[in-house]
Motif scaffolding. Structure first.
Motif, PDB file in Angstrom:
ATOM      1  N   LEU A   1       0.665  -0.998   0.003  1.00 33.12           N
ATOM      2  CA  LEU A   1      -0.090   0.032  -0.064  1.00 33.12           C
ATOM      3  C   LEU A   1       0.778   1.194  -0.604  1.00 33.12           C
ATOM      4  O   LEU A   1       0.388   2.172  -0.464  1.00 33.12           O
ATOM      5  CB  LEU A   1      -0.604  -0.168   0.689  1.00 33.12           C
ATOM      6  N   ASP A   2       1.779   0.828   0.899  1.00 34.96           N
ATOM      7  CA  ASP A   2       2.615   2.298   0.673  1.00 34.96           C
ATOM      8  C   ASP A   2       3.214   3.018  -0.713  1.00 34.96           C
ATOM      9  O   ASP A   2       3.668   3.991  -1.166  1.00 34.96           O
ATOM     10  CB  ASP A   2       4.473   2.370   1.424  1.00 34.96           C
ATOM     11  N   HIS A   3       3.981   1.561  -1.327  1.00 37.28           N
ATOM     12  CA  HIS A   3       4.492   1.723  -2.947  1.00 37.28           C
ATOM     13  C   HIS A   3       3.364   2.677  -3.508  1.00 37.28           C
ATOM     14  O   HIS A   3       3.303   3.008  -4.360  1.00 37.28           O
ATOM     15  CB  HIS A   3       4.645   0.397  -3.434  1.00 37.28           C
ATOM     16  N   GLY A   4       1.929   1.723  -3.255  1.00 41.18           N
ATOM     17  CA  GLY A   4       0.690   1.877  -4.762  1.00 41.18           C
ATOM     18  C   GLY A   4       0.745   3.880  -3.845  1.00 41.18           C
ATOM     19  O   GLY A   4      -0.169   4.169  -4.855  1.00 41.18           O
ATOM     20  N   ALA A   5       0.895   4.221  -2.610  1.00 37.39           N
ATOM     21  CA  ALA A   5       0.550   5.428  -2.542  1.00 37.39           C
ATOM     22  C   ALA A   5       1.017   6.217  -3.172  1.00 37.39           C
ATOM     23  O   ALA A   5       1.553   7.901  -3.501  1.00 37.39           O
ATOM     24  CB  ALA A   5       0.133   5.195  -1.134  1.00 37.39           C
ATOM     25  N   HIS A   6       2.412   5.707  -2.511  1.00 32.90           N
ATOM     26  CA  HIS A   6       3.555   7.140  -3.698  1.00 32.90           C
ATOM     27  C   HIS A   6       3.700   6.784  -5.389  1.00 32.90           C
ATOM     28  O   HIS A   6       4.278   7.834  -5.680  1.00 32.90           O
ATOM     29  CB  HIS A   6       5.014   6.241  -3.184  1.00 32.90           C
ATOM     30  N   TRP A   7       2.736   5.560  -6.196  1.00 35.62           N
ATOM     31  CA  TRP A   7       3.022   5.684  -7.245  1.00 35.62           C
ATOM     32  C   TRP A   7       1.826   6.881  -7.541  1.00 35.62           C
ATOM     33  O   TRP A   7       1.653   7.564  -8.561  1.00 35.62           O
ATOM     34  CB  TRP A   7       2.950   4.211  -8.105  1.00 35.62           C
ATOM     35  N   ALA A   8       1.260   7.058  -7.090  1.00 37.33           N
ATOM     36  CA  ALA A   8      -0.022   7.122  -6.970  1.00 37.33           C
ATOM     37  C   ALA A   8       0.361   9.260  -6.849  1.00 37.33           C
ATOM     38  O   ALA A   8      -0.143   9.949  -7.953  1.00 37.33           O
ATOM     39  CB  ALA A   8      -1.774   7.041  -5.927  1.00 37.33           C
ATOM     40  N   ILE A   9       1.341   9.170  -5.913  1.00 38.28           N
ATOM     41  CA  ILE A   9       2.150  10.810  -5.332  1.00 38.28           C
ATOM     42  C   ILE A   9       2.022  10.854  -7.021  1.00 38.28           C
ATOM     43  O   ILE A   9       2.096  12.309  -7.150  1.00 38.28           O
ATOM     44  CB  ILE A   9       2.461  10.693  -4.520  1.00 38.28           C
ATOM     45  N   GLY A  10       3.054  10.341  -6.780  1.00 39.88           N
ATOM     46  CA  GLY A  10       3.379  10.462  -8.688  1.00 39.88           C
ATOM     47  C   GLY A  10       2.802  10.718  -9.638  1.00 39.88           C
ATOM     48  O   GLY A  10       3.483  12.036 -10.444  1.00 39.88           O
ATOM     49  N   ALA A  11       1.578  10.152 -10.164  1.00 36.21           N
ATOM     50  CA  ALA A  11       0.957   9.972 -10.858  1.00 36.21           C
ATOM     51  C   ALA A  11       0.522  11.668 -10.854  1.00 36.21           C
ATOM     52  O   ALA A  11       0.523  12.339 -11.449  1.00 36.21           O
ATOM     53  CB  ALA A  11       0.083   9.541 -10.705  1.00 36.21           C
ATOM     54  N   LEU A  12      -0.087  12.074  -9.628  1.00 31.75           N
ATOM     55  CA  LEU A  12      -0.671  13.611  -8.724  1.00 31.75           C
ATOM     56  C   LEU A  12       0.723  14.396  -9.766  1.00 31.75           C
ATOM     57  O   LEU A  12       0.089  15.167 -10.169  1.00 31.75           O
ATOM     58  CB  LEU A  12      -1.133  13.496  -7.852  1.00 31.75           C
ATOM     59  N   SER A  13       1.622  14.328  -9.073  1.00 33.96           N
ATOM     60  CA  SER A  13       3.174  15.278  -9.003  1.00 33.96           C
ATOM     61  C   SER A  13       2.774  15.761 -10.991  1.00 33.96           C
ATOM     62  O   SER A  13       2.366  17.098 -11.215  1.00 33.96           O
ATOM     63  CB  SER A  13       4.150  14.969  -8.419  1.00 33.96           C
ATOM     64  N   ILE A  14       2.874  14.815 -11.404  1.00 29.34           N
ATOM     65  CA  ILE A  14       3.388  14.751 -12.729  1.00 29.34           C
ATOM     66  C   ILE A  14       1.630  15.660 -13.487  1.00 29.34           C
ATOM     67  O   ILE A  14       1.968  16.526 -14.754  1.00 29.34           O
ATOM     68  CB  ILE A  14       2.910  13.579 -13.767  1.00 29.34           C
ATOM     69  N   ILE A  15       0.272  14.871 -12.893  1.00 34.30           N
ATOM     70  CA  ILE A  15      -0.458  15.994 -13.499  1.00 34.30           C
ATOM     71  C   ILE A  15      -0.842  17.059 -13.194  1.00 34.30           C
ATOM     72  O   ILE A  15      -0.734  17.658 -13.955  1.00 34.30           O
ATOM     73  CB  ILE A  15      -2.051  14.874 -13.042  1.00 34.30           C
ATOM     74  N   LEU A  16      -0.832  17.506 -12.359  1.00 40.24           N
ATOM     75  CA  LEU A  16      -0.381  19.144 -11.793  1.00 40.24           C
ATOM     76  C   LEU A  16       0.456  19.692 -12.883  1.00 40.24           C
ATOM     77  O   LEU A  16      -0.213  20.749 -12.785  1.00 40.24           O
ATOM     78  CB  LEU A  16       0.133  19.156  -9.863  1.00 40.24           C
ATOM     79  N   LEU A  17       2.015  19.796 -12.650  1.00 41.02           N
ATOM     80  CA  LEU A  17       2.581  20.306 -13.910  1.00 41.02           C
ATOM     81  C   LEU A  17       2.233  19.951 -14.809  1.00 41.02           C
ATOM     82  O   LEU A  17       2.479  21.162 -15.664  1.00 41.02           O
ATOM     83  CB  LEU A  17       4.451  19.170 -13.668  1.00 41.02           C
ATOM     84  N   LEU A  18       1.277  18.827 -15.420  1.00 42.63           N
ATOM     85  CA  LEU A  18       0.348  19.023 -16.609  1.00 42.63           C
ATOM     86  C   LEU A  18      -0.253  19.919 -16.788  1.00 42.63           C
ATOM     87  O   LEU A  18      -0.679  20.720 -17.725  1.00 42.63           O
ATOM     88  CB  LEU A  18       0.884  17.729 -16.968  1.00 42.63           C
ATOM     89  N   THR A  19      -1.043  20.093 -15.899  1.00 41.87           N
ATOM     90  CA  THR A  19      -2.215  21.244 -15.579  1.00 41.87           C
ATOM     91  C   THR A  19      -1.764  22.622 -15.735  1.00 41.87           C
ATOM     92  O   THR A  19      -2.441  23.378 -15.795  1.00 41.87           O
ATOM     93  CB  THR A  19      -2.748  20.885 -14.567  1.00 41.87           C
ATOM     94  N   ILE A  20      -0.708  23.016 -15.588  1.00 36.68           N
ATOM     95  CA  ILE A  20       0.289  24.156 -16.063  1.00 36.68           C
ATOM     96  C   ILE A  20      -0.024  24.885 -17.166  1.00 36.68           C
ATOM     97  O   ILE A  20      -0.151  26.233 -17.514  1.00 36.68           O
ATOM     98  CB  ILE A  20       1.252  23.913 -15.208  1.00 36.68           C
ATOM     99  N   SER A  21      -0.250  23.715 -18.506  1.00 33.43           N
ATOM    100  CA  SER A  21       0.022  24.319 -19.784  1.00 33.43           C
ATOM    101  C   SER A  21      -1.647  23.989 -20.254  1.00 33.43           C
ATOM    102  O   SER A  21      -2.122  24.032 -21.406  1.00 33.43           O
ATOM    103  CB  SER A  21       1.045  23.707 -20.481  1.00 33.43           C
ATOM    104  N   ILE A  22      -1.856  22.660 -19.644  1.00 40.19           N
ATOM    105  CA  ILE A  22      -2.742  21.577 -20.030  1.00 40.19           C
ATOM    106  C   ILE A  22      -4.277  21.786 -19.577  1.00 40.19           C
ATOM    107  O   ILE A  22      -3.884  21.248 -17.568  1.00 40.19           O
ATOM    108  CB  ILE A  22      -2.564  20.341 -21.068  1.00 40.19           C
TER     109      ILE A  22
END
Length: 370
Positions: free
Chosen positions: A307-328
Motif C-alpha cells: 500500500l505504501d508503494h501504491g500510494a507513492h506511485w499515485a503521488i508521482g502520478a498526481l505530481s506529473i498531472i499537476l505539472l501538466l495542468t500548468i499548460s493543458i
C-alpha cells in the motif's frame, strides 16, 4: 462505525445545509465534490497514516482536531481567498465579497476566474513538492519492491546524491517552458518555493531526529533521554514534543499539497465557495481523516505491504498531472481514477503476497507440529 460514524453524521448535516442553502442542485453539487475529494485522497490517507502511526496518541488527536480545522478552514476557505486577494490586490473583506458574488469561471474579474488564473503557480508549487516526495521514497534502498522493474532502477539512481532535486528542477523547467507567455517566471518561482518548502520540512525533521518515515532513531533517543533525565525530566518531554510537532507540520504541508488540485478543480464544477467548503471540507477532508485513523488503528499498512508503494506511485502520478495542468486541461476525474487504480492494485497485490507467504509458511508449521 466507531471510526466513520461521525464522518457520516457530519456529511449528512452538510448535505442538509446544502439543500436548504441552494436546493437539490446545491445538494447534488456538494455530494459530487465530496466524492471527488475522497477519490483524490486515498493516497493522501495512506501517507498520512504511515506518519501518524509514529506519533503519540496526543499528537494523533491534534492532527484529527486542529488538523481538520486547518484542512477545512485553511485550505478550503482561507487559501483560495488568500490567492485571489494577492492576485487581484484585494483586502480580505473585498476577497470575501468577490467570492460571494459567485461569478463564472470564464468571466474575467470573478473570484473563480482569478483563482483559475493563478492555477499555474499553485500547480507548480504542489507538483514539485509531491514529485520530490515521490522520488525520495523511490530512491531509498529497500528489501521489498512492488513494481520491481521500475523501483529497482530508481533505487539505483537514488545513490546519486541530490538526484531528486536535479530531476525535479529539470521537470520544473520543462513545465515552465510549456506555460503561456508571461507566466514562465511565476511558475519557476512557485516551483522553487515548493522545492524549498519540502527541503525545509525534511530538514527540520532531521534536526529533531525524525526520518522520512517519521521514525526516531531509537538508540539515539534513549541515549539522549538518559543524559537529559539526569538533569531534568522536563527536557525529555520537550524533545519528544518538538519531534512530534515537526511531524505534525510535515503532515499538514503534505495534506495541503494534496488538496491543491481538488480546490482548483472544484471551481470547474461550481463557483460557490460555500458549496465548495462543505463538499471538499465537511465531507471530503473529514472522511479522509477517518480513513487515516482506520488505517492506523487496524494496522492496515503493516498487513498490506504494498500500500505504501501504491500510494507513492499515485503521488508521482498526481505530481506529473499537476505539472501538466500548468499548460493543458486535465479532468479531475482522471486524477482520482489513477489514484484509486494504484491503491487498488497495490491492495490486491498485497493480498496475493500474503497468501503466497502463508502458503509457504504452512508446511513448516505442520512439520514443527509433527
Amino acid at each position: 462505525m466507531k471510526t466513520f460514524g461521525w464522518s457520516f453524521g457530519i456529511s449528512a448535516a452538510a448535505l442538509v445545509v446544502a439543500f436548504f442553502y441552494g436546493g437539490v442542485e446545491a445538494l447534488v453539487l456538494c455530494a459530487i465534490l465530496g466524492v471527488l475529494e475522497i477519490s483524490l485522497s486515498f493516497d493522501n490517507a495512506v501517507v498520512n497514516a504511515r506518519i501518524l502511526e509514529k506519533m503519540s496518541a496526543f499528537w494523533q488527536r491534534i492532527f484529527l482536531t486542529v488538523g481538520i480545522l486547518i484542512a477545512v478552514l485553511g485550505m478550503r476557505i482561507a487559501f483560495p481567498l488568500l490567492i485571489v486577494g494577492v492576485t487581484a490586490n484585494l483586502n480580505p473583506v473585498q476577497a470575501v465579497e468577490l467570492a460571494l458574488e459567485k461569478g463564472d469561471i470564464h468571466t474575467p474579474g470573478t473570484y473563480a476566474y482569478l483563482l483559475h488564473d493563478a492555477h499555474p503557480q499553485i500547480a507548480a508549487f504542489g507538483g514539485v513538492f509531491l514529485l520530490m516526495l515521490f522520488l525520495d521514497f523511490m530512491f531509498e534502498e529497500r528489501d521489498i519492491h512492488w513494481i520491481g522493474f521500475l523501483e529497482k532502477p530508481l533505487a539505483f539512481i537514488g545513490r546519486l546524491h541530490g538526484a531528486s532535486m536535479a530531476i525535479s528542477l529539470v521537470v520544473l523547467v520543462a513545465s515552465a517552458a510549456m506555460v503561456r507567455p508571461g507566466k514562465e517566471v511565476d511558475v519557476l518561482i512557485a516551483g522553487i518555493l515548493g522545492m524549498v518548502t519540502y527541503m525545509l520540512v525534511n530538514g527540520l525533521g532531521d534536526l529533531f531526529d525524525v526520518d522520512a518515515d517519521g521514525d526516531t532513531d531509537a538508540a539515539d533517543t534513549e541515549a539522549e533521554a538518559a543524559k537529559i533525565a539526569k538533569k531534568s525530566t522536563q527536557g525529555v518531554g520537550r524533545a519528544v514534543g518538538k519531534a512530534a510537532f515537526m511531524l505534525f507540520l510535515y503532515l499538514e504541508v503534505i495534506d495541503a499539497s494534496f488538496s491543491f488540485d481538488g480546490v482548483i478543480g472544484a471551481f470547474a464544477i461550481t463557483s460557490d465557495p460555500i458549496i465548495i467548503a462543505m463538499g471538499l471540507g465537511l465531507i471530503g477532508a473529514i472522511f479522509v481523516r477517518s480513513l487515516t485513523v482506520f488505517l492506523v488503528r487496524e494496522g492496515t499498512l503493516d498487513e498490506f505491504e504494498y500500500l505504501d508503494h501504491g500510494a507513492h506511485w499515485a503521488i508521482g502520478a498526481l505530481s506529473i498531472i499537476l505539472l501538466l495542468t500548468i499548460s493543458i486541461e486535465v479532468n479531475e476525474v482522471v486524477t482520482g481514477v489513477i489514484g484509486v487504480v494504484f491503491i487498488g492494485a497495490a491492495f490486491i497485490s498485497s493480498i496475493i503476497r500474503n497468501k503466497r507467504l502463508h502458503a509457504h509458511d504452512l508446511p513448516q508449521v505442520k512439520q514443527l507440529s509433527n
